[in-house]
Enzyme design. Structure first.
Site, PDB file in Angstrom:
ATOM      1  CB  THR A 241      -0.940  -0.010   1.227  1.00 30.78           C
ATOM      2  OG1 THR A 241      -1.816   1.122   1.179  1.00 30.78           O
ATOM      3  CG2 THR A 241      -0.145   0.031   2.528  1.00 30.78           C
ATOM      4  CB  CYS A 242       1.866   3.758  -1.591  1.00 29.73           C
ATOM      5  SG  CYS A 242       0.915   3.646  -3.118  1.00 29.73           S
ATOM      6  CD  GLN A 243      -1.074  10.029   0.299  1.00 24.75           C
ATOM      7  OE1 GLN A 243      -0.635   9.406   1.273  1.00 24.75           O
ATOM      8  NE2 GLN A 243      -1.817  11.110   0.432  1.00 24.75           N
ATOM      9  N   GLY A 245      -1.713   4.167  -4.550  1.00 25.97           N
ATOM     10  CA  GLY A 245      -1.621   2.932  -5.323  1.00 25.97           C
ATOM     11  C   GLY A 245      -0.535   2.934  -6.379  1.00 25.97           C
ATOM     12  CD1 TRP A 270      -2.985   8.591   4.253  1.00 23.90           C
ATOM     13  CD2 TRP A 270      -3.138   6.619   5.301  1.00 23.90           C
ATOM     14  NE1 TRP A 270      -3.185   8.848   5.590  1.00 23.90           N
ATOM     15  CE2 TRP A 270      -3.276   7.657   6.256  1.00 23.90           C
ATOM     16  CE3 TRP A 270      -3.203   5.297   5.730  1.00 23.90           C
ATOM     17  CZ2 TRP A 270      -3.480   7.398   7.609  1.00 23.90           C
ATOM     18  CZ3 TRP A 270      -3.403   5.036   7.070  1.00 23.90           C
ATOM     19  CH2 TRP A 270      -3.543   6.086   7.997  1.00 23.90           C
TER      20      TRP A 270
END
Length: 291
Positions: A241-243, A245, A270
């Site tokens: 996961t990240c901010q 995708g 996120w």
């Protein structure tokens, strides 16, 4: 026809030779920035690209929906199929993606092709910067428009996690969570930017850590050591996961290089999680930042 598994990464030297062959790869410039008013074709591709490359417009196929917090949605299969056909890509084509920035859009494009069932895809290691660093030319001349193809998709739902799936992972600890945002201002909030935070149990491996100083992707032994240092057991279920995708796809590529070809991305990441998740599953502890 059997399509063999290709390497996730190809070198500039390999690409230079391959572009001279009759069965040359389909080369895609994926240069992208998140600002909605910036046209990647105009700002990057038209100012210089590798000869023969077509522009792969992530914004065209992944535009934000007004009713969703997801910033870069995964395109529906028909949209991806039609765009691949427009670019002349066939199911037997070897697709090579690159960008002129930091490989963020390249790893995302590489992931999307695999998500839609096209294994024959690689990323140019180091991108446009490495290409030019090795003395190769670029051009501003537009590439010849290809003939429309008959490309078909085979969507892999095991490479994608939605919000409900991520809720289940967090609540029941069904998988390790790797967050590729920066530690400061992403995984943890800062005094200036309080929007940061992370999911319970998540481990931080910032996107930049997957790359060497020259922008090339790290070698397998370095990736293995990085996973060990972050407390990630590559034999166990893991989700990236990240901010929004995008950078999470670097974790997918790292896992692929280390032998795990089925590590999924939580595409909402996120931006979705911080809006929809139970507040107890949003951890904001800047004072406990680890180095």
């Amino acid at each position: 026809m059997t399509i063999q598994r290709v390497a996730a990464l190809v070198s500039s030297g390999w690409l230079r030779k391959s572009l001279l062959q009759a069965s040359r790869p389909v080369l895609l410039d994926t240069s992208w920035v998140p600002e909605p008013h910036i046209d990647g074709h105009k700002e990057f591709y038209s100012k210089g690209h590798i000869s023969g490359a077509l522009y792969f417009d992530l914004k065209k196929i992944s535009s934000k929906r007004p009713d969703s917090p997801i910033d870069c949605p995964v395109p529906d299969p028909r949209t991806f199929r039609d765009y691949a056909q427009e670019l002349g890509i066939r199911n037997g084509s070897h697709v090579v993606v690159y960008d002129s920035l930091n490989s963020r859009s390249s790893v995302r494009s590489w992931y999307l092709f695999r998500l839609f069932g096209h294994d024959n895809v690689s990323m140019l290691n180091g991108g446009m910067k490495q290409w030019q660093r090795e003395g190769n030319d670029v051009t501003r001349d537009p590439s010849e428009a290809p003939e429309r193809s008959d490309f078909e998709v085979r969507f892999r739902d095991d490479l994608l996690v939605d919000f409900k799936g991520m809720e289940d992972i967090v609540k029941n600890k069904r998988a390790q969570i790797v967050d590729t945002r920066p530690k400061s201002g992403g995984f943890y909030p800062t005094a200036e930017d309080k929007s940061g935070g992370h999911m319970p149990g998540a481990k931080s491996i910032p996107f930049t850590d997957f790359f060497n100083e020259d922008g090339t992707f790290k070698a397998d032994p370095d990736l293995k050591q990085m996973m060990i240092s972050a407390g990630i057991d590559m034999t166990k279920p893991t989700v990236a996961t990240c901010q929004r995708g995008m950078t999470a796809c670097a974790m997918v590529m790292a896992a692929f290089n280390l032998g795990n070809e089925k590590l999924p991305v939580y595409n909402g990441s996120w931006l979705e999680w911080s809006v929809l998740a139970d507040p107890n599953h949003v951890i904001r502890e800047p004072q406990r930042m680890q180095t």
